[in-house]
Write a protein that holds these residues in place. Sequence first.
Motif, mmCIF file in Angstrom:
data_model
loop_
_atom_site.group_PDB
_atom_site.id
_atom_site.type_symbol
_atom_site.label_atom_id
_atom_site.label_comp_id
_atom_site.label_asym_id
_atom_site.label_seq_id
_atom_site.Cartn_x
_atom_site.Cartn_y
_atom_site.Cartn_z
ATOM 1 N N GLN A 116 0.732 -1.218 -0.087
ATOM 2 C CA GLN A 116 0.049 -0.099 -0.189
ATOM 3 C C GLN A 116 0.717 1.155 -0.201
ATOM 4 O O GLN A 116 1.660 1.371 0.464
ATOM 5 C CB GLN A 116 -0.986 -0.120 1.045
ATOM 6 C CG GLN A 116 -1.743 -0.950 0.858
ATOM 7 C CD GLN A 116 -3.076 -1.102 0.356
ATOM 8 O OE1 GLN A 116 -3.080 0.305 -0.554
ATOM 9 N NE2 GLN A 116 -4.112 -1.994 -0.211
ATOM 10 N N GLY A 117 0.107 2.206 -0.621
ATOM 11 C CA GLY A 117 0.782 3.360 -0.706
ATOM 12 C C GLY A 117 -0.012 4.442 -0.714
ATOM 13 O O GLY A 117 -0.860 4.380 -0.638
ATOM 14 N N GLN A 118 0.540 6.213 -0.915
ATOM 15 C CA GLN A 118 -1.219 6.626 -1.919
ATOM 16 C C GLN A 118 -1.193 6.612 -2.880
ATOM 17 O O GLN A 118 -0.016 6.906 -3.495
ATOM 18 C CB GLN A 118 0.015 7.937 -1.475
ATOM 19 C CG GLN A 118 0.524 8.549 -0.130
ATOM 20 C CD GLN A 118 1.561 10.148 -0.055
ATOM 21 O OE1 GLN A 118 2.360 10.462 -0.737
ATOM 22 N NE2 GLN A 118 1.001 10.744 0.795
ATOM 23 N N SER A 119 -2.673 7.008 -3.146
ATOM 24 C CA SER A 119 -2.828 6.616 -4.348
ATOM 25 C C SER A 119 -4.666 8.018 -4.133
ATOM 26 O O SER A 119 -4.482 8.181 -2.836
ATOM 27 C CB SER A 119 -3.761 5.190 -3.872
ATOM 28 O OG SER A 119 -4.319 4.823 -2.594
ATOM 29 N N CYS A 120 -4.581 7.467 -5.033
ATOM 30 C CA CYS A 120 -7.005 8.359 -5.133
ATOM 31 C C CYS A 120 -8.063 6.693 -5.493
ATOM 32 O O CYS A 120 -7.430 6.195 -6.443
ATOM 33 C CB CYS A 120 -6.625 9.410 -6.158
ATOM 34 S SG CYS A 120 -5.415 10.660 -5.788
ATOM 35 N N THR A 121 -8.991 7.063 -5.382
ATOM 36 C CA THR A 121 -9.791 6.242 -5.199
ATOM 37 C C THR A 121 -10.896 6.957 -6.073
ATOM 38 O O THR A 121 -11.290 8.596 -6.352
ATOM 39 C CB THR A 121 -10.703 5.853 -4.216
ATOM 40 O OG1 THR A 121 -11.142 7.112 -3.409
ATOM 41 C CG2 THR A 121 -9.455 5.307 -3.539
ATOM 42 N N CYS A 172 -7.829 11.519 -2.255
ATOM 43 C CA CYS A 172 -6.303 11.049 -2.496
ATOM 44 C C CYS A 172 -6.232 11.542 -1.009
ATOM 45 O O CYS A 172 -6.476 12.301 0.001
ATOM 46 C CB CYS A 172 -6.230 12.078 -2.680
ATOM 47 S SG CYS A 172 -6.583 12.352 -4.988
#
Length: 239
Positions: free
Chosen positions: A228-233, A238
Amino acid sequence: MENKMKIEIWSDVMCPFCYIGKRNFESALEQFSDKEEIEVIWKSFQLNPYIPEIPNESYQDYLIKHKGMSAEQVKGMLDNVTQIAKRAGLEFNLEQAVIVNSMNAHKIIQFAKTKGLGDEAEERLFHAFFTEGKNIADLDTLTQLGKEIGLEKTEMDNAFRDEKYSSLVKQDIQEAQQLGVQGVPFFVLNRKYAISGAQPSEAFSENLKVAFAEWRKLNPKTKLEVTQGQSCTPDGNCD
């Protein structure tokens, strides 16, 4: 679209063993650990396409006239079927059953399938015929039953007039003939295994296990190890 193992069921809503078989199959499927990966597809079949739409015979009279059975034989048979249904958790009131052509009922089932309501349509029509003694050829009755499961009246009116749905019924029947189906209910699992008749739930369970195990070998689950890392859905979050 999610890949699932298909189970096709050929059935006529005026067939008592189709309703009993449906319930026994459902009991087996409910206990099946991979039930979420099973797709049930209902197929139309008419045991007698020549019955008129206007009711003129009771269930008992129909069997006496068309099956060459005595009144005593028919009564014994219907009593036996009623008891088998009771063991499956169903209430049959065959003395109230209205013998009519099932084509209009199958049209509604075919239309309901386009809305993802094929199973709901089958169940409601079975109950209407065997328990409530409703006329399943009558368009007003069918419209009311369809509304109860979430179908729209205007769309049902169009479906009754649209030849597409009667064609789908006939296609299912032709397909059954090509598969060598002699009677219903007829269950086809993954287009490899077939179960004929209202078998006990144990028989469905065993066949489900075998068919699904073979299907799973050809359709393995894909499990990803995710870091898992930083992301936008898709909903705009975000982080």
